[in-house]
Write an enzyme that holds these catalytic residues in place. Sequence first.
Site, mmCIF file in Angstrom:
data_model
loop_
_atom_site.group_PDB
_atom_site.id
_atom_site.type_symbol
_atom_site.label_atom_id
_atom_site.label_comp_id
_atom_site.label_asym_id
_atom_site.label_seq_id
_atom_site.Cartn_x
_atom_site.Cartn_y
_atom_site.Cartn_z
ATOM 1 N N ASP A 119 -9.408 -4.660 8.466
ATOM 2 C CA ASP A 119 -8.462 -5.631 9.039
ATOM 3 C C ASP A 119 -9.044 -6.241 10.323
ATOM 4 O OD1 ASP A 119 -5.699 -4.238 7.608
ATOM 5 O OD2 ASP A 119 -7.444 -2.991 8.044
ATOM 6 N N ARG A 154 -11.397 -8.843 9.378
ATOM 7 C CA ARG A 154 -10.684 -10.065 8.958
ATOM 8 C C ARG A 154 -10.204 -10.843 10.180
ATOM 9 N NH1 ARG A 154 -7.543 -6.733 4.191
ATOM 10 N NH2 ARG A 154 -9.049 -7.173 2.534
ATOM 11 N N HIS A 195 -2.980 0.619 8.442
ATOM 12 C CA HIS A 195 -3.714 -0.328 7.587
ATOM 13 C C HIS A 195 -2.681 -0.786 6.563
ATOM 14 C CE1 HIS A 195 -6.456 -2.135 4.768
ATOM 15 N NE2 HIS A 195 -6.204 -1.223 3.851
ATOM 16 N N ASN A 219 -5.603 4.079 -0.610
ATOM 17 C CA ASN A 219 -4.363 3.658 0.058
ATOM 18 C C ASN A 219 -3.155 4.468 -0.388
ATOM 19 O OD1 ASN A 219 -4.938 1.563 1.899
ATOM 20 N ND2 ASN A 219 -5.412 0.181 0.188
ATOM 21 N N PRO A 220 -2.144 4.555 0.458
ATOM 22 C CA PRO A 220 -2.073 4.058 1.828
ATOM 23 C C PRO A 220 -2.930 4.943 2.732
ATOM 24 C CG PRO A 220 -0.054 5.226 1.273
ATOM 25 C CD PRO A 220 -0.894 5.243 0.040
ATOM 26 N N ARG A 276 0.833 -1.209 0.000
ATOM 27 C CA ARG A 276 0.000 0.000 0.000
ATOM 28 C C ARG A 276 0.863 1.252 0.000
ATOM 29 N NH1 ARG A 276 -2.207 -3.858 3.474
ATOM 30 N NH2 ARG A 276 -4.348 -4.456 3.014
HETATM 31 P P1 NAD Z 1 -9.924 1.157 -9.141
HETATM 32 O O1 NAD Z 1 -8.733 1.374 -9.997
HETATM 33 O O2 NAD Z 1 -10.895 0.092 -9.503
HETATM 34 O O3 NAD Z 1 -10.741 2.528 -8.978
HETATM 35 C C1 NAD Z 1 -10.123 3.753 -8.767
HETATM 36 C C2 NAD Z 1 -10.967 4.773 -9.504
HETATM 37 O O4 NAD Z 1 -10.465 6.075 -9.173
HETATM 38 C C3 NAD Z 1 -10.901 4.634 -11.027
HETATM 39 O O5 NAD Z 1 -12.211 4.454 -11.543
HETATM 40 C C4 NAD Z 1 -10.270 5.942 -11.480
HETATM 41 O O6 NAD Z 1 -10.777 6.411 -12.728
HETATM 42 C C5 NAD Z 1 -10.657 6.871 -10.337
HETATM 43 N N1 NAD Z 1 -9.843 8.082 -10.257
HETATM 44 C C6 NAD Z 1 -8.504 8.211 -10.365
HETATM 45 N N2 NAD Z 1 -8.154 9.498 -10.239
HETATM 46 C C7 NAD Z 1 -9.294 10.206 -10.033
HETATM 47 C C8 NAD Z 1 -9.587 11.584 -9.838
HETATM 48 N N3 NAD Z 1 -8.627 12.515 -9.828
HETATM 49 N N4 NAD Z 1 -10.873 11.939 -9.673
HETATM 50 C C9 NAD Z 1 -11.860 11.015 -9.695
HETATM 51 N N5 NAD Z 1 -11.636 9.705 -9.891
HETATM 52 C C10 NAD Z 1 -10.377 9.293 -10.056
HETATM 53 O O7 NAD Z 1 -9.337 0.892 -7.669
HETATM 54 P P2 NAD Z 1 -10.128 0.227 -6.436
HETATM 55 O O8 NAD Z 1 -9.824 -1.214 -6.397
HETATM 56 O O9 NAD Z 1 -11.526 0.731 -6.422
HETATM 57 O O10 NAD Z 1 -9.323 0.892 -5.217
HETATM 58 C C11 NAD Z 1 -9.451 2.271 -4.944
HETATM 59 C C12 NAD Z 1 -8.546 2.665 -3.793
HETATM 60 O O11 NAD Z 1 -9.019 2.060 -2.595
HETATM 61 C C13 NAD Z 1 -7.090 2.176 -3.952
HETATM 62 O O12 NAD Z 1 -6.200 3.146 -3.475
HETATM 63 C C14 NAD Z 1 -7.058 0.927 -3.079
HETATM 64 O O13 NAD Z 1 -5.753 0.588 -2.660
HETATM 65 C C15 NAD Z 1 -7.949 1.391 -1.942
HETATM 66 N N6 NAD Z 1 -8.499 0.359 -1.075
HETATM 67 C C16 NAD Z 1 -8.545 0.654 0.246
HETATM 68 C C17 NAD Z 1 -9.025 -0.271 1.151
HETATM 69 C C18 NAD Z 1 -9.045 0.089 2.623
HETATM 70 O O14 NAD Z 1 -9.314 -0.762 3.491
HETATM 71 N N7 NAD Z 1 -8.798 1.351 2.949
HETATM 72 C C19 NAD Z 1 -9.493 -1.517 0.696
HETATM 73 C C20 NAD Z 1 -9.463 -1.779 -0.675
HETATM 74 C C21 NAD Z 1 -8.946 -0.824 -1.561
#
Ligand code: NAD
Length: 323
Positions: A156, A159, A183, A128-129, A96
């Site tokens: 987490d 989980r 995280h 993330n992160p 992350r």
């Molecule tokens: P993804 O690639 O499927 O979706 C990300 C989206 O963000 C895309 O549709 C992209 O077009 C959009 N995007 C990028 N820049 C943008 C901007 N400036 N304005 C508007 N939209 C924009 O990714 P995902 O699998 O949905 O993951 C999204 C984020 O969530 C990642 O950083 C991932 O690591 C994080 N995540 C966090 C947790 C947590 O527990 N916090 C869990 C899972 C994923």
Amino acid sequence: MSQVEAHLFHIDKVAIIGVGAVGATTAYAMLQAGSASEIVLVDLDRRRAEGEMMDLQHCLPFTEHAKLSVADLDEVEQCGLIIITAGAAQKPGESRLDLVQRNTRIYSGFFPLLSERNPDAAFMIVTNPVDVMTRVALKLSGLPARQVFGSGTVLDTARFRNLISQFFNILPRHVHTYVIGEHGDSEVLVWSRAMIGPFHISEYAEQRDLSLTPEVAERIEQDVRQAAYRIIERKGATHFAIGLATVRIAECLSLSQDSVLTLSRRMEGSYRLQNVCLSIPTLVSRHGAHTHFELDLSANERSALLRSAEIVDEVYQSLGLGD
Ligand code: NAD
């Protein structure tokens, strides 16, 4: 009336910024839970957001009613809650923390305007992160910590509770403990406070004649810590449980009673930590993420938490944004 008591969040209108795997699943889970009366979808890829909205529209005959729309970032206003999942996601093998530069650039492009247009909203950071991005969002907006927080280790913790529940063959709702800290790879599983109903986990194991050996505990630790890597290797993203976690956090923000969640929030003295954002048990209600709780940890857990804080702080400091 204190400042915390004075401000109430109203989460009727919710914006989801970033409608990829996590954002779309969050919208779907929100519709099912009926947690918002209006959901605004925003993505750099507007056609994708439109496609998700059209698909979600067809859920409405089966769910609570909500108004769905697509907007550009500069059209998002008067929201009570803004959930931000926009940004790069982990690829197989990436941690992350590897995402930090890219996602900080993305946040710098929209967060100042978004927070200026929605000064009374709660901002839930999921990108993330998440701990570093929460601090970046606080810095870019100048808003208080009760208003800008991350989903932290809520996932987490789920989980961890789930794996304990599987080992003991008991419903997860009877398992109480937390994952705290980052995280990410340095997170801390709090075994010393793990309870099943009113029993400490070791007492429960003894009464059920089950042997919670160090090997079993180590396997559970690895399964929690490695969960995202293993899922991403197989299907490219984790999104179902985080979708439900964000909805749970949103619901807690609409209640007058407090819930305890491990949100990522700026530290204000607990464990003598200041400024760094990470997760420890936090009281959440319609007053926001307003109070930290200091758990009485074992010596090992405490030093692991402090180490986790150091790691997250170093990554944030490397961005050169100042405290
Ligand atoms: P993804 O690639 O499927 O979706 C990300 C989206 O963000 C895309 O549709 C992209 O077009 C959009 N995007 C990028 N820049 C943008 C901007 N400036 N304005 C508007 N939209 C924009 O990714 P995902 O699998 O949905 O993951 C999204 C984020 O969530 C990642 O950083 C991932 O690591 C994080 N995540 C966090 C947790 C947590 O527990 N916090 C869990 C899972 C994923």
